[in-house]
Enzyme design. Structure first.
Site, mmCIF file in Angstrom:
data_model
loop_
_atom_site.group_PDB
_atom_site.id
_atom_site.type_symbol
_atom_site.label_atom_id
_atom_site.label_comp_id
_atom_site.label_asym_id
_atom_site.label_seq_id
_atom_site.Cartn_x
_atom_site.Cartn_y
_atom_site.Cartn_z
ATOM 1 N N TYR A 162 0.096 19.115 13.857
ATOM 2 C CA TYR A 162 -0.310 18.517 12.582
ATOM 3 C C TYR A 162 0.695 18.979 11.533
ATOM 4 O O TYR A 162 0.710 20.147 11.143
ATOM 5 C CB TYR A 162 -1.737 18.949 12.256
ATOM 6 C CG TYR A 162 -2.366 18.393 10.997
ATOM 7 C CD1 TYR A 162 -1.726 17.472 10.170
ATOM 8 C CD2 TYR A 162 -3.641 18.804 10.634
ATOM 9 C CE1 TYR A 162 -2.336 16.979 9.036
ATOM 10 C CE2 TYR A 162 -4.269 18.311 9.495
ATOM 11 C CZ TYR A 162 -3.610 17.416 8.696
ATOM 12 O OH TYR A 162 -4.228 16.936 7.554
ATOM 13 N N LYS A 164 0.265 14.466 14.221
ATOM 14 C CA LYS A 164 -0.241 13.796 13.032
ATOM 15 C C LYS A 164 0.691 14.164 11.893
ATOM 16 O O LYS A 164 0.893 15.342 11.590
ATOM 17 C CB LYS A 164 -1.662 14.228 12.708
ATOM 18 C CG LYS A 164 -2.183 13.546 11.440
ATOM 19 C CD LYS A 164 -3.461 14.157 10.903
ATOM 20 C CE LYS A 164 -3.813 13.509 9.567
ATOM 21 N NZ LYS A 164 -4.919 14.201 8.874
ATOM 22 N N THR A 222 -9.675 16.599 5.542
ATOM 23 C CA THR A 222 -10.828 15.884 5.003
ATOM 24 C C THR A 222 -12.124 16.642 5.261
ATOM 25 O O THR A 222 -13.076 16.544 4.490
ATOM 26 C CB THR A 222 -10.905 14.477 5.623
ATOM 27 O OG1 THR A 222 -9.677 13.781 5.336
ATOM 28 C CG2 THR A 222 -12.059 13.666 5.076
#
Length: 289
Positions: free
Chosen positions: A135, A163, A46
């Site tokens: 991640y 994540k 993001t």
């Protein structure tokens, strides 16, 4: 009580000509600091991390720690195409005071499981007495993290969680079965705070919650209450916001503009929302802010 962390994946603000908008980014950080969420995930997908250079990375980490750390945890994403680059970013962030890190797998070229383990082992060593989250985002990186590899990574002394983005609930359940009970699993699916919790996740990393945190806080509270009707209402609100804004950074930044937070754009080659999308963004802001 079941743990339901909400970590806000924070966008980076850029000017219309592509230059870093540090003041706009800081305005977003200050807005996020008031969300009531447990943490901030900065310079991840993001945050358009592939388009941010080392000097900008340092500026943004310093600003994030100054503007967010008094209110919530700050997880700094350091993942890169190579361990060399990722370790360099860990070193920059550690000098500035960061102690929680995340690293996406290397991307663009395929890596073996041995190569992925070596990559995370190097980052783990650089993190030192901090904490590191793996991640996994195979839809974007092309390099998946298998449950077996995750179990090996969980044995590194400071690898504390993962994540998992664009992975199914079944895949999250497989991760849960492979790692110790205290190993943290966060889903990257904004709307799955409750559903992922039911298969063993301890929370969500959500870009949409950076814009409109209220529905997410309400969903966590409803889930804690166990009230099925309250959960259904709160889930519907989250679904509404996610359907309009989703993981779309130009839409997030359009929402910030509409709310008077920051007048930023994206640096990466992403399409701006059209008039119909802008109208929907205005609607969900009016309904859920």
């Amino acid at each position: 009580m079941t743990r339901r962390d909400i970590l806000t994946a924070v966008p980076t603000s850029f000017l219309a000509d592509g230059r870093l908008d540090l003041e706009g980014s800081r305005a977003i950080f200050r807005y996020v600091a008031e969300s009531g969420n447990e943490g901030a995930f900065v310079l991840g997908t993001t945050g358009e991390f592939p388009a941010v250079d080392d000097a900008e990375f340092a500026e943004l980490v310093e600003a994030a720690l100054a503007d967010l750390a008094h209110a919530m945890r700050v997880v700094v994403h350091v993942g890169a195409t190579s361990a060399f680059e990722a370790v360099r970013r860990v070193q920059i962030a550690r000098r500035l005071g960061a102690r929680e890190f995340a690293a996406v797998t290397p991307y663009y070229l395929p890596s073996s499981e041995a190569g992925l383990f070596a990559y995370f082992a190097a980052i783990s060593e650089a993190v030192g007495d901090g904490q590191l989250y793996v991640y996994a985002y195979p839809a974007r990186t092309g390099n998946p993290v298998s449950p077996e590899l995750l179990a090996r990574l969980a044995e590194l002394p400071n690898v504390v969680g993962i994540k998992a983005s664009e992975l199914s609930l079944e895949q999250i359940a497989a991760y849960r079965a492979a790692v110790p009970a205290d190993f943290v699993i966060y889903t990257g699916a904004d709307r799955d705070l409750v559903a992922a919790g039911e298969v063993g996740a301890q929370g969500v990393v959500s870009g949409v919650s950076s814009v409109l945190p209220k529905p997410f806080r309400a969903l966590a509270a409803a889930a804690d209450s166990g009230d099925a009707d309250a959960i259904a209402r709160a889930q519907a609100a989250v679904d509404d916001v996610v359907s309009v804004i989703g993981g779309d950074m130009p839409r997030m930044k359009a929402a910030y503009r509409a709310m008077g937070v920051a007048d930023g754009r994206c640096r990466m080659a992403l399409d701006e929302p059209d008039a119909a999308a802008l109208a929907e963004i205005d609607r969900v802001i009016a309904t859920h802010r």
